[in-house]
Design an enzyme around this catalytic site. Structure first.
Site, PDB file in Angstrom:
ATOM      1  N   LYS A 266      49.281   4.460 117.207  1.00  0.00           N
ATOM      2  CA  LYS A 266      47.901   4.140 116.804  1.00  0.00           C
ATOM      3  C   LYS A 266      46.918   4.949 117.644  1.00  0.00           C
ATOM      4  CE  LYS A 266      44.448   0.382 116.874  1.00  0.00           C
ATOM      5  NZ  LYS A 266      44.192  -1.064 117.067  1.00  0.00           N
ATOM      6  N   ASP A 271      37.312   1.611 119.263  1.00  0.00           N
ATOM      7  CA  ASP A 271      37.301   0.511 118.298  1.00  0.00           C
ATOM      8  C   ASP A 271      36.101  -0.403 118.556  1.00  0.00           C
ATOM      9  OD1 ASP A 271      37.835  -1.469 116.494  1.00  0.00           O
ATOM     10  OD2 ASP A 271      39.643  -2.228 117.511  1.00  0.00           O
ATOM     11  N   LYS A 278      32.665  -6.080 117.361  1.00  0.00           N
ATOM     12  CA  LYS A 278      33.178  -6.798 118.526  1.00  0.00           C
ATOM     13  C   LYS A 278      32.020  -7.247 119.414  1.00  0.00           C
ATOM     14  CE  LYS A 278      37.655  -4.479 119.065  1.00  0.00           C
ATOM     15  NZ  LYS A 278      38.480  -5.680 118.844  1.00  0.00           N
ATOM     16  N   ASP A 289      42.096   2.183 122.800  1.00  0.00           N
ATOM     17  CA  ASP A 289      42.753   1.822 121.546  1.00  0.00           C
ATOM     18  C   ASP A 289      43.565   2.977 120.943  1.00  0.00           C
ATOM     19  OD1 ASP A 289      43.330  -0.339 119.935  1.00  0.00           O
ATOM     20  OD2 ASP A 289      41.628  -0.057 118.592  1.00  0.00           O
ATOM     21  N   ASP A 348      37.757  -5.206 111.778  1.00  0.00           N
ATOM     22  CA  ASP A 348      38.300  -5.038 113.134  1.00  0.00           C
ATOM     23  C   ASP A 348      39.832  -5.027 113.127  1.00  0.00           C
ATOM     24  OD1 ASP A 348      38.244  -4.657 115.830  1.00  0.00           O
ATOM     25  OD2 ASP A 348      37.701  -6.722 116.351  1.00  0.00           O
ATOM     26  N   GLU A 350      41.723  -2.828 112.049  1.00  0.00           N
ATOM     27  CA  GLU A 350      41.765  -1.459 111.531  1.00  0.00           C
ATOM     28  C   GLU A 350      43.064  -0.743 111.895  1.00  0.00           C
ATOM     29  OE1 GLU A 350      40.653  -2.206 114.375  1.00  0.00           O
ATOM     30  OE2 GLU A 350      41.476  -0.625 115.645  1.00  0.00           O
ATOM     31  N   ARG A 352      46.193  -1.665 111.772  1.00  0.00           N
ATOM     32  CA  ARG A 352      47.227  -1.788 110.741  1.00  0.00           C
ATOM     33  C   ARG A 352      46.877  -0.953 109.508  1.00  0.00           C
ATOM     34  NH1 ARG A 352      46.281  -8.205 110.689  1.00  0.00           N
ATOM     35  NH2 ARG A 352      45.685  -7.697 112.811  1.00  0.00           N
TER      36      ARG A 352
HETATM   37  N1  BES Z   1      42.348  -2.903 119.149  1.00  0.00           N
HETATM   38  C1  BES Z   1      42.235  -4.256 118.786  1.00  0.00           C
HETATM   39  C2  BES Z   1      43.233  -5.145 119.517  1.00  0.00           C
HETATM   40  C3  BES Z   1      42.930  -5.426 120.957  1.00  0.00           C
HETATM   41  C4  BES Z   1      41.909  -6.269 121.310  1.00  0.00           C
HETATM   42  C5  BES Z   1      43.728  -4.898 121.939  1.00  0.00           C
HETATM   43  C6  BES Z   1      41.664  -6.542 122.639  1.00  0.00           C
HETATM   44  C7  BES Z   1      43.501  -5.185 123.267  1.00  0.00           C
HETATM   45  C8  BES Z   1      42.469  -6.004 123.618  1.00  0.00           C
HETATM   46  C9  BES Z   1      42.481  -4.439 117.289  1.00  0.00           C
HETATM   47  O1  BES Z   1      42.049  -3.402 116.494  1.00  0.00           O
HETATM   48  C10 BES Z   1      41.746  -5.661 116.874  1.00  0.00           C
HETATM   49  O2  BES Z   1      40.555  -5.641 116.953  1.00  0.00           O
HETATM   50  N2  BES Z   1      42.464  -6.677 116.453  1.00  0.00           N
HETATM   51  C11 BES Z   1      41.862  -7.903 116.059  1.00  0.00           C
HETATM   52  C12 BES Z   1      42.581  -8.399 114.827  1.00  0.00           C
HETATM   53  C13 BES Z   1      41.906  -9.554 114.153  1.00  0.00           C
HETATM   54  C14 BES Z   1      40.587  -9.122 113.560  1.00  0.00           C
HETATM   55  C15 BES Z   1      42.802 -10.116 113.093  1.00  0.00           C
HETATM   56  C16 BES Z   1      42.002  -8.881 117.216  1.00  0.00           C
HETATM   57  O3  BES Z   1      43.028  -8.865 117.899  1.00  0.00           O
HETATM   58  O4  BES Z   1      41.065  -9.632 117.449  1.00  0.00           O
HETATM   59 ZN    ZN Z   2      41.936  -1.584 117.347  1.00  0.00          ZN
HETATM   60 MN    MN Z   3      40.019  -3.642 115.953  1.00  0.00          MN
END
Ligand code: BES
Ligand code: ZN
Ligand code: MN
Length: 498
Positions: A266, A271, A278, A289, A348, A350, A352
């Site tokens: 990835k 992000d 966020k 990210d 968010d 994104e 996947r």
């Molecule tokens: N890059 C983030 C995941 C992340 C968040 C990694 C904080 C490390 C620390 C990912 O893209 C994301 O935002 N995931 C969301 C998914 C949700 C919207 C279903 C998450 O984990 O909140």
């Molecule tokens: Zn992300």
């Molecule tokens: Mn995200």
């Protein structure tokens, strides 16, 4: 830093600093005994006075030890012998490196490799001593205007190995050095800010790596993705001014006929969450990210340096995730490269979206296995903290191989379930499925989403959200899981040959 193996006795060694272990019972290890004898009981006298009791991680620097040619001797507590496991050995080694860094010593010779670590041989101890030394020596100074004065003074580290263990020790050291070089690349790319490390920057890095390490590289541009129909990757990229890239790198270490392992990383270079923005706290950390992508580049670097007899493909979908006038909005439906449609309920989620198109693209390499590496979910951090990566797989044997590689390198992963029961939460009224499940089991439902694109090959997914970087005072990329991945590939290469 330069590493080498040394098998002379400590009393004869010249060097700037000798590092020797002391057990909790105030028992010296063999090297300690040799120094003690040569110095007329100098070490035992110090221990009897209570200045060093062998407590795990304690260090004591001695100068001008009688009859010892070396300038310094550092005693390092190993704790009790029956408790000396992987984690404790690594802790003592780290403490020694830390104490050494405080002195400005340029060269050191370590006998910690003779510590009686449970169930581990000399080669393993050498590998971890070198890995930890390189890790503690790492500094990221590229964005500072002045050179950092405390930057690693240690230039040369010699590790002790007995005469009979020399071959194994040399091999372990070679692997540790290659992994350290790869992990340093991964850390550098992770630590770079997103205004420098853009998708185009990652593509340029991939090209540079291909050139220096004899890999084949190809970079797909936005128009190529449009032609192929990578609607999900393009959807994430449409909110950003930076053009997306799909980087592929090929390492050929075995016959062309041998199916490759494909590593998919990835590469979200920042992000923001997109329209599902966020919160501001710690958002700077979303420059990390792209650590999955960075770990793919780092692993390829290590594999190429080791000339492993295996074929490996690195695949990196890379983009920013930004809000903007053209950005995707919650409820938008896109068509993925696989033909399946997705309702984007949260912009968010994104990672996947960019991974699913890369995972479909991976089919064209007719892979032996595909492993994706992604800072995918905050939920994985809640589940496993900063200790283990989340491991998901559609093939148990592949999962076991990865778990074992993680144990060997102490770059551990933990096997999480991918049961059908979790799939239901991805339902959508408007598309084939949605890009999010609910709050429960967030790292698992993310893996469930990916599993819908990986039916045609053996696949594993490493959620590295908790392990790719550290927050707080020690903020910085860790280089994980380069050690795990390199070990996994080295094991595979060794097994192919038999
Ligand atoms: N890059 C983030 C995941 C992340 C968040 C990694 C904080 C490390 C620390 C990912 O893209 C994301 O935002 N995931 C969301 C998914 C949700 C919207 C279903 C998450 O984990 O909140
Ligand atoms: Zn992300
Ligand atoms: Mn995200």
């Amino acid at each position: 830093m330069e590493f080498s193996i040394n098998s002379t006795g400590p009393e004869k060694s010249r060097g700037a600093c000798l590092i020797v272990g002391v057990l909790q019972s105030r028992e010296l290890t063999a090297a300690g005994n040799a120094i003690d004898r040569a110095s007329g009981g100098y070490l035992r006298a110090i221990m009897a006075r209570g200045d060093m009791d062998g407590k795990l991680g304690a260090t004591l620097m001695l100068h001008n030890v009688p009859n010892i040619a070396a300038e310094r001797v550092m005693l390092v507590g190993l704790g009790s012998a029956d408790e000396l496991d992987d984690r404790r050995y690594r802790g003592a080694t780290r403490a020694a490196m830390h104490a050494l860094a405080a002195t400005g010593t340029a060269g050191a010779l370590s006998w910690l490799t003779e510590a009686p670590v449970r169930r581990r041989d000399g080669a393993w101890k050498v590998m971890h001593a070198a890995a930890i030394a390189a890790d503690s020596d790492y500094r990221f100074t590229r964005m500072k205007s002045k050179a950092d004065d405390c930057a690693g003074a240690l230039k040369k580290l010699e590790l002790h190995a007995g005469e009979r263990a020399l071959d194994g020790a040399r091999k372990a050291l070679r692997q540790a050095a290659a992994v350290a070089h790869g992990a340093a690349l991964t850390k550098d790319l992770g630590n770079l800010p997103s205004n420098v490390c853009t998708p185009s920057y990652l593509a340029a890095e991939a090209r540079a790596l291909a050139k220096s390490h004899k890999l084949t590289v190809q970079v797909l541009e936005k128009k190529d993705m449009e032609k192929l129909g990578m609607g999900a990757l393009l959807a994430v990229a449409q909110g950003s001014a930076e053009p997306p890239k799909l980087i592929s790198l090929q390492y050929r270490g075995a016959a062309k006929s041998q199916a490759p392992v494909v590593l998919v990383g990835k590469g979200v270079t920042f992000d923001t969450g997109g329209i599902s923005l966020k919160p501001p706290a710690e958002m700077d950390e979303m420059k990390y990210d792209m650590c999955g992508a960075a770990s793919v580049l780092g692993t390829l670097r290590a594999v190429a340096e080791l000339k492993l007899r295996i074929n490996v493909v690195g695949l990196i979908p890379t983009t920013e995730n930004m809000p903007g006038g053209r950005a995707i909005k919650p409820g938008d439906v896109v068509k993925t490269l696989s033909g399946q449609t997705v309702e984007i309920l949260n912009t968010d989620a994104e990672g996947r979206l960019i991974l699913c198109d890369a995972l479909t693209y991976a089919e064209r390499f007719k892979p032996a296995a595909v492993i994706d590496i992604a800072t995918l979910t905050g939920a994985c951090v809640i589940a496993l903290g900063h200790v283990a990566a989340g491991l998901f797989a559609n093939d148990d044997a592949l999962a076991r191989e990865l778990l074992a590689a993680g144990e060997t390198t102490f770059d551990r992963a933990w096997h999480m379930p991918l049961w059908e029961d979790y799939q239901d939460s991805l339902g959508s009224n408007f598309a084939d499925f949605a890009n999010i499940g609910g709050r429960p089991a967030g790292s698992i439902t993310a893996a469930c989403y990916l599993s819908r694109f990986t039916k045609n090959y053996k696949w594993a997914h490493l959620d590295i959200a908790g392990v790719a970087w550290k927050s707080g005072k020690e903020k910085g990329a860790t280089g994980r899981p380069v050690p795990l991945l390199t070990q996994f590939l080295a094991n595979r290469a060794a097994n192919h040959r038999r």
